[in-house]
Design a protein around this motif. Structure first.
Motif, PDB file in Angstrom:
ATOM      1  N   HIS A 124       0.958  -3.593   9.145  1.00 40.21           N
ATOM      2  CA  HIS A 124       2.106  -2.575   9.063  1.00 40.21           C
ATOM      3  C   HIS A 124       3.557  -3.412   9.582  1.00 40.21           C
ATOM      4  N   VAL A 125       4.649  -3.054   8.897  1.00 38.94           N
ATOM      5  CA  VAL A 125       5.842  -3.535   9.125  1.00 38.94           C
ATOM      6  C   VAL A 125       6.419  -2.983  10.404  1.00 38.94           C
ATOM      7  N   VAL A 126       6.747  -3.845  11.344  1.00 42.65           N
ATOM      8  CA  VAL A 126       6.943  -3.409  12.591  1.00 42.65           C
ATOM      9  C   VAL A 126       8.398  -3.731  13.160  1.00 42.65           C
ATOM     10  N   ALA A 127       9.177  -4.689  12.153  1.00 44.40           N
ATOM     11  CA  ALA A 127      10.419  -5.010  12.374  1.00 44.40           C
ATOM     12  C   ALA A 127      11.071  -5.308  11.117  1.00 44.40           C
ATOM     13  N   CYS A 128      12.325  -4.776  10.602  1.00 39.07           N
ATOM     14  CA  CYS A 128      12.926  -4.988   9.357  1.00 39.07           C
ATOM     15  C   CYS A 128      14.505  -4.855   9.653  1.00 39.07           C
ATOM     16  N   GLU A 129      15.076  -5.895  10.104  1.00 40.50           N
ATOM     17  CA  GLU A 129      16.330  -5.917  10.436  1.00 40.50           C
ATOM     18  C   GLU A 129      17.291  -6.819   9.300  1.00 40.50           C
ATOM     19  N   PRO A 130      17.592  -6.678   8.316  1.00 37.06           N
ATOM     20  CA  PRO A 130      18.123  -7.294   7.371  1.00 37.06           C
ATOM     21  C   PRO A 130      19.422  -7.976   7.967  1.00 37.06           C
ATOM     22  N   PRO A 131      19.927  -9.281   7.925  1.00 38.46           N
ATOM     23  CA  PRO A 131      19.025 -10.379   7.333  1.00 38.46           C
ATOM     24  C   PRO A 131      18.567 -11.166   8.614  1.00 38.46           C
ATOM     25  N   LYS A 132      17.931 -10.535   9.643  1.00 39.10           N
ATOM     26  CA  LYS A 132      17.691 -11.213  10.754  1.00 39.10           C
ATOM     27  C   LYS A 132      16.050 -11.271  11.288  1.00 39.10           C
ATOM     28  N   VAL A 133      15.405 -10.410  10.918  1.00 35.60           N
ATOM     29  CA  VAL A 133      14.155 -10.182  11.536  1.00 35.60           C
ATOM     30  C   VAL A 133      13.322  -9.380  10.680  1.00 35.60           C
ATOM     31  N   PHE A 134      12.095  -9.948  10.220  1.00 34.54           N
ATOM     32  CA  PHE A 134      11.192  -9.185   9.396  1.00 34.54           C
ATOM     33  C   PHE A 134       9.742  -9.618  10.123  1.00 34.54           C
ATOM     34  N   ALA A 135       9.055  -8.551  10.382  1.00 41.10           N
ATOM     35  CA  ALA A 135       7.735  -8.704  11.318  1.00 41.10           C
ATOM     36  C   ALA A 135       6.695  -7.574  11.047  1.00 41.10           C
ATOM     37  N   TRP A 136       5.578  -8.157  11.062  1.00 47.61           N
ATOM     38  CA  TRP A 136       4.357  -7.162  10.780  1.00 47.61           C
ATOM     39  C   TRP A 136       3.183  -7.360  11.698  1.00 47.61           C
ATOM     40  N   LEU A 165       0.899  -1.456   0.093  1.00 44.14           N
ATOM     41  CA  LEU A 165       0.055   0.026   0.023  1.00 44.14           C
ATOM     42  C   LEU A 165       0.997   1.330   0.079  1.00 44.14           C
ATOM     43  N   ASP A 166       0.227   2.510  -0.243  1.00 44.57           N
ATOM     44  CA  ASP A 166       0.810   3.928  -0.189  1.00 44.57           C
ATOM     45  C   ASP A 166       2.237   3.873  -1.074  1.00 44.57           C
ATOM     46  N   GLY A 167       2.302   2.966  -2.206  1.00 47.83           N
ATOM     47  CA  GLY A 167       3.295   3.065  -3.037  1.00 47.83           C
ATOM     48  C   GLY A 167       4.513   2.327  -2.722  1.00 47.83           C
ATOM     49  N   ALA A 168       4.452   1.614  -1.662  1.00 48.37           N
ATOM     50  CA  ALA A 168       5.433   0.880  -1.229  1.00 48.37           C
ATOM     51  C   ALA A 168       5.782  -0.220  -2.099  1.00 48.37           C
ATOM     52  N   THR A 169       7.203  -0.533  -2.095  1.00 54.25           N
ATOM     53  CA  THR A 169       7.318  -1.613  -3.257  1.00 54.25           C
ATOM     54  C   THR A 169       8.115  -2.722  -2.603  1.00 54.25           C
ATOM     55  N   GLY A 170       8.643  -2.771  -1.248  1.00 53.46           N
ATOM     56  CA  GLY A 170       9.282  -3.404  -0.647  1.00 53.46           C
ATOM     57  C   GLY A 170       9.184  -3.251   0.792  1.00 53.46           C
ATOM     58  N   PRO A 171      10.094  -4.065   1.454  1.00 57.44           N
ATOM     59  CA  PRO A 171       9.994  -4.217   3.066  1.00 57.44           C
ATOM     60  C   PRO A 171      10.712  -2.966   3.483  1.00 57.44           C
ATOM     61  N   ALA A 172      10.098  -2.264   4.563  1.00 54.71           N
ATOM     62  CA  ALA A 172      10.676  -1.104   5.220  1.00 54.71           C
ATOM     63  C   ALA A 172       9.874  -0.829   6.589  1.00 54.71           C
ATOM     64  N   LEU A 173      10.430  -0.573   7.583  1.00 55.83           N
ATOM     65  CA  LEU A 173       9.924  -0.122   8.755  1.00 55.83           C
ATOM     66  C   LEU A 173       8.649   0.877   8.513  1.00 55.83           C
ATOM     67  N   GLY A 174       7.418   0.436   8.978  1.00 56.89           N
ATOM     68  CA  GLY A 174       6.440   1.341   8.718  1.00 56.89           C
ATOM     69  C   GLY A 174       5.677   1.054   7.548  1.00 56.89           C
ATOM     70  N   ALA A 175       6.338   0.555   6.535  1.00 53.73           N
ATOM     71  CA  ALA A 175       5.421  -0.025   5.270  1.00 53.73           C
ATOM     72  C   ALA A 175       4.163  -0.600   5.502  1.00 53.73           C
ATOM     73  N   ARG A 176       3.046  -0.651   4.633  1.00 51.86           N
ATOM     74  CA  ARG A 176       1.779  -1.299   4.910  1.00 51.86           C
ATOM     75  C   ARG A 176       1.752  -2.045   3.735  1.00 51.86           C
ATOM     76  N   PHE A 177       0.900  -3.111   4.028  1.00 48.94           N
ATOM     77  CA  PHE A 177       0.361  -3.812   2.901  1.00 48.94           C
ATOM     78  C   PHE A 177      -1.139  -4.521   3.425  1.00 48.94           C
ATOM     79  N   GLU A 178      -1.644  -4.940   2.262  1.00 48.88           N
ATOM     80  CA  GLU A 178      -3.094  -5.570   2.440  1.00 48.88           C
ATOM     81  C   GLU A 178      -3.032  -6.877   2.186  1.00 48.88           C
ATOM     82  N   GLY A 179      -3.720  -7.677   2.915  1.00 50.85           N
ATOM     83  CA  GLY A 179      -3.950  -9.303   2.633  1.00 50.85           C
ATOM     84  C   GLY A 179      -5.240  -9.598   2.727  1.00 50.85           C
ATOM     85  N   HIS A 180      -5.603 -10.751   1.899  1.00 50.24           N
ATOM     86  CA  HIS A 180      -7.168 -11.347   1.673  1.00 50.24           C
ATOM     87  C   HIS A 180      -6.868 -12.426   2.167  1.00 50.24           C
ATOM     88  N   ASN A 181      -7.684 -13.057   3.046  1.00 50.92           N
ATOM     89  CA  ASN A 181      -7.377 -14.382   3.554  1.00 50.92           C
ATOM     90  C   ASN A 181      -8.850 -14.904   3.412  1.00 50.92           C
TER      91      ASN A 181
END
Length: 168
Positions: free
Chosen positions: A68-80, A39-55
């Protein structure tokens, strides 16, 4: 409530990082997550970036989440952190500090590979689990066990898929 699964992947941590931060990869393997988009023009992972999921699930039908990406520490942790933008589960709070769930991938280098952990912490906001417990409070323990097992099954499928991509 929380659960996680691990797998050892014989791949370069950089390659594995590319896979776990590509939000479309889990949708390829998860039995519940159907599609995602930044969302919001994001194209990849970054702290604060948003994405939409359909389940979709047999029990809950279809729903949309906002993550909302809440952790992005390459190459250790990616969390949303996921919120319920449509109020599907009866909440009106879309603050990622009070999510329905927080999902993560953790990468730990090991000899010849990486220990990859995929996990989720549920709450504190309302979710489909909340609705299920409210409808059958006497079955709370069984409902929670079932949901955690269902989530583990999806995470295991996602981890196997990522391993196959990384090692293939």
């Amino acid at each position: 409530m929380e659960t996680a699964c691990d797998i050892v992947v014989e791949a370069d941590p950089g390659r594995l990082w590319e896979l776990v931060t590509d939000i479309e990869v889990p949708a390829r393997f998860s039995p519940e997550l159907r599609r995602v988009r930044w969302l919001d023009g994001a194209t990849g992972p970054a702290l604060g970036a948003r994405f939409e999921g359909h389940n979709r699930s047999e029990v809950l039908g279809e729903w949309r989440t906002e993550s909302h990406v809440v952790a992005c520490e390459p190459p250790k942790v990616f969390a949303w952190a996921t919120v319920d933008p449509d109020g599907r589960f009866g909440g009106d709070d879309v603050d990622p500090a009070q999510p329905m769930s927080t999902w993560y991938f953790e990468l730990q280098p090991r000899d010849g590979g990486v220990l990859l952990r995929h996990g989720v912490r549920l709450g504190p906001a309302r979710s489909g689990l909340t609705l299920a417990i409210e409808s059958r409070p006497e079955k709370k323990d069984a409902i929670v066990r079932y949901r955690l097992a269902e989530l583990r099954t999806g995470m295991e499928a996602t981890l196997r898929g990522i391993k196959d991509l990384a090692e293939g």
